[in-house]
Write a protein that holds these residues in place. Structure first.
Motif, PDB file in Angstrom:
ATOM      1  N   GLY A  65       6.900  -1.928  11.205  1.00 33.23           N
ATOM      2  CA  GLY A  65       8.110  -1.268  10.741  1.00 33.23           C
ATOM      3  C   GLY A  65       8.910  -2.086   9.739  1.00 33.23           C
ATOM      4  N   ARG A  66       8.580  -3.368   9.613  1.00 32.85           N
ATOM      5  CA  ARG A  66       9.293  -4.228   8.654  1.00 32.85           C
ATOM      6  C   ARG A  66       8.376  -4.701   7.519  1.00 32.85           C
ATOM      7  NH1 ARG A  66      11.114  -9.096  10.233  1.00 32.85           N
ATOM      8  NH2 ARG A  66       9.534  -9.365  11.869  1.00 32.85           N
ATOM      9  N   PHE A  67       7.124  -4.912   7.817  1.00 39.43           N
ATOM     10  CA  PHE A  67       6.161  -5.416   6.827  1.00 39.43           C
ATOM     11  C   PHE A  67       5.192  -4.301   6.444  1.00 39.43           C
ATOM     12  CE2 PHE A  67       6.133 -10.217   8.129  1.00 39.43           C
ATOM     13  CZ  PHE A  67       7.506 -10.242   8.042  1.00 39.43           C
ATOM     14  N   THR A  68       4.739  -4.345   5.191  1.00 44.17           N
ATOM     15  CA  THR A  68       3.743  -3.402   4.707  1.00 44.17           C
ATOM     16  C   THR A  68       2.689  -4.140   3.910  1.00 44.17           C
ATOM     17  OG1 THR A  68       5.420  -1.648   4.540  1.00 44.17           O
ATOM     18  CG2 THR A  68       3.351  -1.316   3.363  1.00 44.17           C
ATOM     19  N   VAL A  69       1.438  -3.948   4.291  1.00 44.60           N
ATOM     20  CA  VAL A  69       0.320  -4.541   3.562  1.00 44.60           C
ATOM     21  C   VAL A  69      -0.302  -3.465   2.671  1.00 44.60           C
ATOM     22  CG1 VAL A  69      -1.320  -4.095   5.458  1.00 44.60           C
ATOM     23  CG2 VAL A  69      -1.799  -5.901   3.768  1.00 44.60           C
ATOM     24  N   SER A  70      -0.676  -3.880   1.467  1.00 45.69           N
ATOM     25  CA  SER A  70      -1.310  -2.956   0.522  1.00 45.69           C
ATOM     26  C   SER A  70      -2.293  -3.735  -0.337  1.00 45.69           C
ATOM     27  CB  SER A  70      -0.252  -2.269  -0.347  1.00 45.69           C
ATOM     28  OG  SER A  70       0.463  -3.218  -1.115  1.00 45.69           O
ATOM     29  N   ARG A  71      -3.173  -3.003  -0.993  1.00 47.84           N
ATOM     30  CA  ARG A  71      -4.159  -3.667  -1.847  1.00 47.84           C
ATOM     31  C   ARG A  71      -4.289  -2.938  -3.170  1.00 47.84           C
ATOM     32  NH1 ARG A  71      -9.325  -4.187   1.501  1.00 47.84           N
ATOM     33  NH2 ARG A  71     -10.214  -4.930  -0.472  1.00 47.84           N
ATOM     34  N   GLU A  72      -4.601  -3.709  -4.190  1.00 50.58           N
ATOM     35  CA  GLU A  72      -4.880  -3.183  -5.523  1.00 50.58           C
ATOM     36  C   GLU A  72      -6.285  -3.651  -5.899  1.00 50.58           C
ATOM     37  OE1 GLU A  72      -1.679  -3.019  -8.636  1.00 50.58           O
ATOM     38  OE2 GLU A  72      -0.881  -4.636  -7.392  1.00 50.58           O
ATOM     39  N   ASN A  73      -7.268  -2.813  -5.663  1.00 49.14           N
ATOM     40  CA  ASN A  73      -8.651  -3.216  -5.918  1.00 49.14           C
ATOM     41  C   ASN A  73      -8.902  -3.537  -7.397  1.00 49.14           C
ATOM     42  OD1 ASN A  73      -9.257  -2.988  -3.224  1.00 49.14           O
ATOM     43  ND2 ASN A  73     -10.305  -1.015  -3.415  1.00 49.14           N
ATOM     44  N   ALA A  74      -8.221  -2.827  -8.279  1.00 51.19           N
ATOM     45  CA  ALA A  74      -8.419  -3.058  -9.708  1.00 51.19           C
ATOM     46  C   ALA A  74      -7.944  -4.452 -10.133  1.00 51.19           C
ATOM     47  CB  ALA A  74      -7.695  -2.000 -10.510  1.00 51.19           C
ATOM     48  N   LYS A  75      -7.032  -5.029  -9.335  1.00 47.18           N
ATOM     49  CA  LYS A  75      -6.484  -6.349  -9.659  1.00 47.18           C
ATOM     50  C   LYS A  75      -6.950  -7.418  -8.673  1.00 47.18           C
ATOM     51  CE  LYS A  75      -2.305  -4.632 -11.924  1.00 47.18           C
ATOM     52  NZ  LYS A  75      -0.813  -4.696 -11.980  1.00 47.18           N
ATOM     53  N   THR A  77      -6.244  -7.901  -5.663  1.00 50.00           N
ATOM     54  CA  THR A  77      -5.011  -8.450  -5.100  1.00 50.00           C
ATOM     55  C   THR A  77      -4.582  -7.671  -3.861  1.00 50.00           C
ATOM     56  OG1 THR A  77      -4.281  -9.249  -7.261  1.00 50.00           O
ATOM     57  CG2 THR A  77      -2.589  -8.970  -5.583  1.00 50.00           C
ATOM     58  N   VAL A  78      -4.083  -8.411  -2.888  1.00 50.09           N
ATOM     59  CA  VAL A  78      -3.475  -7.819  -1.709  1.00 50.09           C
ATOM     60  C   VAL A  78      -2.029  -8.290  -1.641  1.00 50.09           C
ATOM     61  CG1 VAL A  78      -4.260  -9.690  -0.185  1.00 50.09           C
ATOM     62  CG2 VAL A  78      -3.741  -7.440   0.780  1.00 50.09           C
ATOM     63  N   HIS A  79      -1.165  -7.397  -1.179  1.00 48.20           N
ATOM     64  CA  HIS A  79       0.265  -7.702  -1.102  1.00 48.20           C
ATOM     65  C   HIS A  79       0.760  -7.597   0.335  1.00 48.20           C
ATOM     66  CE1 HIS A  79       0.456  -7.300  -5.469  1.00 48.20           C
ATOM     67  NE2 HIS A  79      -0.149  -6.122  -5.358  1.00 48.20           N
ATOM     68  N   LEU A  80       1.849  -8.293   0.592  1.00 46.00           N
ATOM     69  CA  LEU A  80       2.551  -8.134   1.862  1.00 46.00           C
ATOM     70  C   LEU A  80       4.041  -8.005   1.536  1.00 46.00           C
ATOM     71  CD1 LEU A  80       2.244  -8.074   4.971  1.00 46.00           C
ATOM     72  CD2 LEU A  80       2.870 -10.501   4.953  1.00 46.00           C
ATOM     73  N   GLN A  81       4.563  -6.810   1.678  1.00 45.73           N
ATOM     74  CA  GLN A  81       5.990  -6.572   1.482  1.00 45.73           C
ATOM     75  C   GLN A  81       6.687  -6.844   2.805  1.00 45.73           C
ATOM     76  OE1 GLN A  81       7.782  -5.680  -1.362  1.00 45.73           O
ATOM     77  NE2 GLN A  81       9.566  -6.054  -0.057  1.00 45.73           N
ATOM     78  N   MET A  82       7.632  -7.757   2.788  1.00 40.82           N
ATOM     79  CA  MET A  82       8.329  -8.159   4.011  1.00 40.82           C
ATOM     80  C   MET A  82       9.807  -7.830   3.869  1.00 40.82           C
ATOM     81  SD  MET A  82       6.454 -11.805   4.764  1.00 40.82           S
ATOM     82  CE  MET A  82       7.227 -12.629   3.376  1.00 40.82           C
ATOM     83  N   ASN A  83      10.277  -6.928   4.701  1.00 39.74           N
ATOM     84  CA  ASN A  83      11.680  -6.511   4.701  1.00 39.74           C
ATOM     85  C   ASN A  83      12.344  -6.905   6.012  1.00 39.74           C
ATOM     86  OD1 ASN A  83      11.226  -5.268   2.175  1.00 39.74           O
ATOM     87  ND2 ASN A  83      10.658  -3.335   3.163  1.00 39.74           N
ATOM     88  N   SER A  84      13.661  -6.892   6.007  1.00 40.87           N
ATOM     89  CA  SER A  84      14.438  -7.206   7.208  1.00 40.87           C
ATOM     90  C   SER A  84      13.957  -8.500   7.849  1.00 40.87           C
ATOM     91  CB  SER A  84      14.345  -6.051   8.217  1.00 40.87           C
ATOM     92  OG  SER A  84      14.804  -4.852   7.641  1.00 40.87           O
ATOM     93  N   LEU A  85      13.820  -9.511   7.028  1.00 43.85           N
ATOM     94  CA  LEU A  85      13.266 -10.774   7.506  1.00 43.85           C
ATOM     95  C   LEU A  85      14.180 -11.440   8.523  1.00 43.85           C
ATOM     96  CD1 LEU A  85      11.735 -11.984   4.171  1.00 43.85           C
ATOM     97  CD2 LEU A  85      10.489 -11.816   6.323  1.00 43.85           C
ATOM     98  N   LYS A  86      13.545 -12.105   9.477  1.00 40.93           N
ATOM     99  CA  LYS A  86      14.250 -12.793  10.557  1.00 40.93           C
ATOM    100  C   LYS A  86      13.887 -14.275  10.532  1.00 40.93           C
ATOM    101  CE  LYS A  86      13.626  -8.707  13.501  1.00 40.93           C
ATOM    102  NZ  LYS A  86      13.079  -8.215  14.801  1.00 40.93           N
ATOM    103  N   PRO A  87      14.735 -15.123  11.083  1.00 41.38           N
ATOM    104  CA  PRO A  87      14.392 -16.556  11.122  1.00 41.38           C
ATOM    105  C   PRO A  87      13.040 -16.818  11.778  1.00 41.38           C
ATOM    106  CG  PRO A  87      16.699 -16.255  11.643  1.00 41.38           C
ATOM    107  CD  PRO A  87      16.108 -14.878  11.561  1.00 41.38           C
ATOM    108  N   GLU A  88      12.677 -16.011  12.746  1.00 42.44           N
ATOM    109  CA  GLU A  88      11.390 -16.220  13.421  1.00 42.44           C
ATOM    110  C   GLU A  88      10.195 -15.840  12.560  1.00 42.44           C
ATOM    111  OE1 GLU A  88      14.055 -14.531  14.598  1.00 42.44           O
ATOM    112  OE2 GLU A  88      13.424 -12.756  15.760  1.00 42.44           O
ATOM    113  N   ASP A  89      10.420 -15.277  11.388  1.00 37.97           N
ATOM    114  CA  ASP A  89       9.333 -15.028  10.440  1.00 37.97           C
ATOM    115  C   ASP A  89       9.006 -16.271   9.617  1.00 37.97           C
ATOM    116  OD1 ASP A  89      10.817 -11.825   9.862  1.00 37.97           O
ATOM    117  OD2 ASP A  89       9.021 -12.245  11.062  1.00 37.97           O
ATOM    118  N   THR A  90       9.793 -17.312   9.771  1.00 35.65           N
ATOM    119  CA  THR A  90       9.541 -18.552   9.042  1.00 35.65           C
ATOM    120  C   THR A  90       8.195 -19.143   9.423  1.00 35.65           C
ATOM    121  OG1 THR A  90      11.898 -19.066   8.826  1.00 35.65           O
ATOM    122  CG2 THR A  90      10.354 -20.918   8.694  1.00 35.65           C
ATOM    123  N   ALA A  91       7.364 -19.381   8.413  1.00 35.65           N
ATOM    124  CA  ALA A  91       6.010 -19.890   8.646  1.00 35.65           C
ATOM    125  C   ALA A  91       5.319 -20.089   7.302  1.00 35.65           C
ATOM    126  CB  ALA A  91       5.199 -18.909   9.488  1.00 35.65           C
TER     127      ALA A  91
END
Length: 116
Positions: A65-75, A77-91
């Motif tokens: 519900g906060r992160f979204t993974v997507s891919r662009e095969n033509a490039k 490349t894979v992406h990770l959109q991270m929203n509503s980040l929390k301190p516990e996401d630190t890594a």
């Protein structure tokens, strides 16, 4: 030579957003399942999100519900959109490329720090 290069990490305040990208070379990107893992200090590396070659996604419960993974095969490349980040996401966040029956490839990692 296979390379996975992550980018987009950094320092962000709680509630903020970041978009990670992983650009690959040396593999037939479109047939690989791609994953994002993370490892906090003193913790084991854990799966955050993954996307199959067919586009099926899977998320850790803690990021659903906060992160979204997507891919662009033509490039390649894979992406990770991270929203509503929390301190516990630190890594350190790592990109992973896996094709069934073979050893996975890993990127070098990118630091994400969520702090005010």
């Amino acid at each position: 030579q296979v390379q996975l290069v992550e980018s987009g990490g950094g320092l962000v305040q709680p509630g903020g957003s970041l978009r990670l990208s992983c650009t690959t070379s040396g593999i037939v990107f479109s047939i690989y399942s791609m994953g994002w893992y993370r490892q906090a200090p003193g913790e084991q590396r854990e799966l955050v999100a993954s996307i199959t070659d067919g586009g099926t996604t899977n998320y850790a419960h803690s990021v659903k519900g906060r992160f979204t993974v997507s891919r662009e095969n033509a490039k390649n490349t894979v992406h990770l959109q991270m929203n509503s980040l929390k301190p516990e996401d630190t890594a350190v966040y790592y990109c992973n490329a896996h094709y069934k029956g073979t050893a996975p490839f890993w990127g070098q990692g990118t630091q994400v720090t969520v702090s005010s």
